[in-house]
Structures are given as C-alpha cells and as structure tokens.
Design an enzyme around this catalytic site. Structure first.
Site, PDB file in Angstrom:
ATOM      1  N   CYS A  30       0.688  -1.340   0.065  1.00 15.53           N
ATOM      2  CA  CYS A  30      -0.024  -0.021   0.063  1.00 15.53           C
ATOM      3  C   CYS A  30       1.071   1.068   0.134  1.00 15.53           C
ATOM      4  O   CYS A  30       1.687   1.513   1.015  1.00 15.53           O
ATOM      5  CB  CYS A  30      -1.038   0.003   1.112  1.00 15.53           C
ATOM      6  SG  CYS A  30      -1.740   1.557   1.430  1.00 15.53           S
ATOM      7  N   LYS A  57      -9.749  -9.452   6.161  1.00 25.18           N
ATOM      8  CA  LYS A  57      -9.500  -8.899   7.369  1.00 25.18           C
ATOM      9  C   LYS A  57      -9.724  -9.759   8.839  1.00 25.18           C
ATOM     10  O   LYS A  57     -10.804 -10.168   8.754  1.00 25.18           O
ATOM     11  CB  LYS A  57     -10.069  -7.613   7.619  1.00 25.18           C
ATOM     12  CG  LYS A  57      -9.845  -6.589   6.390  1.00 25.18           C
ATOM     13  CD  LYS A  57     -10.698  -5.439   6.653  1.00 25.18           C
ATOM     14  CE  LYS A  57     -10.378  -4.505   4.986  1.00 25.18           C
ATOM     15  NZ  LYS A  57     -11.186  -3.185   5.187  1.00 25.18           N
ATOM     16  N   VAL A  70      -5.986   0.722   6.606  1.00 24.61           N
ATOM     17  CA  VAL A  70      -4.635   0.934   6.968  1.00 24.61           C
ATOM     18  C   VAL A  70      -4.270   2.256   5.867  1.00 24.61           C
ATOM     19  O   VAL A  70      -4.747   2.387   4.644  1.00 24.61           O
ATOM     20  CB  VAL A  70      -3.840  -0.335   6.313  1.00 24.61           C
ATOM     21  CG1 VAL A  70      -4.143  -1.392   7.335  1.00 24.61           C
ATOM     22  CG2 VAL A  70      -3.875  -0.563   4.901  1.00 24.61           C
ATOM     23  N   GLU A  86      -5.472   7.675   7.970  1.00 23.06           N
ATOM     24  CA  GLU A  86      -5.359   8.785   7.094  1.00 23.06           C
ATOM     25  C   GLU A  86      -3.891   9.346   6.957  1.00 23.06           C
ATOM     26  O   GLU A  86      -3.384   9.728   7.940  1.00 23.06           O
ATOM     27  CB  GLU A  86      -6.118   9.986   7.170  1.00 23.06           C
ATOM     28  CG  GLU A  86      -7.534   9.878   7.065  1.00 23.06           C
ATOM     29  CD  GLU A  86      -8.039   9.436   5.659  1.00 23.06           C
ATOM     30  OE1 GLU A  86      -7.263   9.099   4.788  1.00 23.06           O
ATOM     31  OE2 GLU A  86      -9.217   8.416   5.925  1.00 23.06           O
ATOM     32  N   SER A  87      -3.049   8.745   6.025  1.00 20.68           N
ATOM     33  CA  SER A  87      -1.685   8.855   5.787  1.00 20.68           C
ATOM     34  C   SER A  87      -1.201  10.153   6.326  1.00 20.68           C
ATOM     35  O   SER A  87      -0.226  10.365   7.097  1.00 20.68           O
ATOM     36  CB  SER A  87      -1.087   8.318   4.601  1.00 20.68           C
ATOM     37  OG  SER A  87      -1.603   9.140   3.542  1.00 20.68           O
TER      38      SER A  87
END
EC number: 1.5.4.1
Length: 243
Positions: A30, A57, A70, A86-87
């Site tokens: 990802c 999951k 993720v 949220e990155s």
C-alpha cells in the site's frame, strides 16, 4: 507481531509486547501506508509493524479500527488507546509529536506551500492509477511537470532542502512505482529524462535515502502482487520467505 506476514480472518490478535511503542497497522504493498513507514523510519521512531490482509481482514481489526483501514497508528501510551487513520494526518502528528529530525518546514509559509503541493499531488496519483490501468500517460507526466519546476525553483537536492523533507516522502511511493509503470506499459512507456532532469536526479538520490531503502520494493515484486490480485487471489505474503 506479524513479522511481515499479513494477518487474515481467523488470525489471533498479534502478541505485541506491552512496551508503549507505537503500533502501525499496515499493508506491504500500500503506497499510503508506505508514507507512514517512511516518516517513522526517517525520524527513527520505534514502532511495531502489524501487516493486514485487506481482502480477508482479521475480526479484531474492526475493534481496533472501526474503519478497517490501513495505515492506522495505535498510540498505545495514550488512554484508550487512540487509533489514527489517514496517512497525511498520521505523518503530521508524528512530525509534531516527535520534533527531532523535523520533516515539515519550520517557516509557516513554507509549511503551507509544502502542504498545498502534497494536496495537489492527489490529482497526480489519480492520473498514475489511470495510466497503470492502460490510460493516457500524458496527464501523469503533466502532473509531474509541476514538481519538476518546483524542484528546479528551489535549487536543492531534495524538496526538503539538502536533506529529505515531508514533500519528498509524501510523493515518493508513486515515484518509486515509475519502474512498475514501465513494466506495465512496455513500449508505451515514454518517461523523458530531458523533460524531467531535476526529478531524474532526485529519483536516484531518493533511492539512496535510508528510510526509502528500508521499505523499497522492486517493480517485479509489485507487478507480481498486482497479478495475483487481478486473479482474485492477492498474495500479500510475497515477501515472506516461507509464504
């Protein structure tokens, strides 16, 4: 801890030490999760990686993170403990909470300018996904033109100056995948070094960055994961030796 293996439905909750260290729920392929790994590694923040099979999951994931997404960062020292998603929000939190080796500029104007360029990159990654699916490549190259000009304007080796900064790391996951795009498009791939002289040099510098090297993945491995996903049987554990 998963030790690189992606945990799926039926997997017990990982036996992570109760040591107060951050826990990052991630997926190895990802690019958004990669952003958080890059920031944690660049700032040398200790953390446990727990990799998740996003197709199937584990049941306990929704208890930790009702969104089931993720990246997700569990801050175990805080009451709750809270789980951030949220990155971009996770990375901003990390840079503020762990001030050593700052990644965001200290100057308020420069910080906002970097945030705007990160936000603007949403359109670029959208164009990347379309190009990787056989769409027109030019919108992606046009998006990169903005960052070529910006790096030339700054006159530095990295967007962060003489060392990597937040903008470098937030756009890197998709720039790393240029080699993947080359594999996917074959003869159609038309990256032009003369169009992107600054970015071409930047790409090579980034590949030598310790945080990038720690999470770098060869294009062939990325392509194999996408192949298995297209067949409906994504092999999340390609990088696990006994997978």
């Amino acid at each position: 801890m998963s030790n690189g293996r992606h945990l799926a439905k039926g997997s017990p909750m990982p036996d992570v030490p109760e040591d107060g260290i951050l826990r990052l729920y991630s997926m190895r392929f990802c690019p958004f999760a990669q952003r958080v790994h890059l920031v944690l590694d660049a700032k040398q923040i200790p953390y446990h990686s727990i990799y998740i099979n996003l197709t199937d999951k584990p049941e306990w994931l929704l208890e930790k993170n009702p969104q089931g997404k993720v990246p997700a960062l569990e801050i175990v020292r805080e009451p709750g403990p809270p789980v951030l998603t949220e990155s971009l929000l996770i990375c901003e939190y990390l840079d503020e909470q762990y001030p050593l080796r700052p990644l965001y500029p200290r100057d308020p104007l420069k910080k906002v300018q970097d945030k705007l360029l990160i936000e603007r990159f949403r359109a670029v990654l959208g164009a990347f996904f379309k190009a990787s699916d056989g769409g027109d490549l030019e919108p992606f190259w046009s998006g990169l033109d903005i960052y070529e000009r910006e790096l030339a304007r700054r006159g530095t080796e990295f967007f962060g100056g003489e060392q990597t900064g937040i903008l470098d790391y937030m756009i890197w996951p998709w720039c790393e995948r240029l080699e993947l795009l080359k594999l996917q498009r074959g003869e159609d791939y038309n990256y032009d070094q003369s169009r992107f002289p600054q970015l071409t040099l930047w790409l090579e510098r980034m590949k030598r960055d310790p945080a990038v090297m720690a999470f770098y993945m060869e294009a062939e491995v990325q392509a194999e994961f996408l192949r298995t996903r297209s067949l409906g049987r994504p092999n999340y554990n390609l990088l696990v030796k006994d997978a």
